[in-house]
Design a protein around this motif. Structure first.
Motif: not given
Length: 177
Positions: A59-60, A76-77, A80, A82, A84
């Motif tokens: 997810t991240q 990637h806005q 699925e 995120q 970082i």
């Protein structure tokens, strides 16, 4: 061979992805091999596709600055996953020089392939291409006669006005598009 400052790389790069959840053992979820000249940021779409194939979609995705760019964040806005991490800061002389013009000072009309410099001159050419590492780029050139005697030329370019047409390089997936 990839050159970075005074270093030259010959060979391959290995990109490891691993879990980092608390209270769960860490394990490697993906290994991706590229040739040395391929930029880290270009590897991310393939790494994500490989992780999806194996059912290890995070997810991240935590990454260092070599893998993250503003263009990748924009792409990637609605993803699925995120992303970082720190975005690499521009290292151009314009970003380091007070009052120098940056891409933000140019008006870009994407539909008509027109770019207007801060002094109002329009570009003479617009060529889409790809860098050595596979990054899409647009090279925009301006006529010598419009730039050679411009009163703010030193804030715009360091190119020799007698030899080179001033160029502006624009990332194809720029945020301002």
């Amino acid at each position: 061979m990839r050159e970075s400052c005074s270093q030259a790389w010959l060979g391959y790069r290995v990109h490891f992805s691993e879990t980092c959840d608390q209270d769960v053992p860490e394990f490697i979820t993906n290994v991706h091999l590229t040739s040395a000249p391929i930029s880290d940021v270009v590897a991310i779409p393939t790494i994500h596709a490989q992780m999806k194939e194996r059912g290890f979609v995070p997810t991240q995705h935590l990454m260092d600055g070599g893998y993250l760019s503003s263009e990748l964040l924009v792409a990637h806005q609605n993803s699925e996953i995120q992303l970082i991490g720190p975005v690499k800061r521009s290292s151009t002389w314009q970003r380091k020089t007070p009052d120098a013009f940056t891409h933000d000072d140019f008006q870009i009309d994407w539909a008509n392939h027109d770019v207007k410099c801060p002094q109002g001159h329009l570009n003479s050419s617009w060529v889409e291409g790809v860098t050595k590492d596979g990054t899409p780029i647009i090279t925009v050139k301006f006529r010598k006669r419009g730039c050679a005697h411009c009163p703010v030329r030193a804030r715009c370019t360091r190119a020799d006005p007698k030899v080179v047409e001033p160029s502006l390089f624009v990332m194809k997936n720029s945020i301002g598009r």
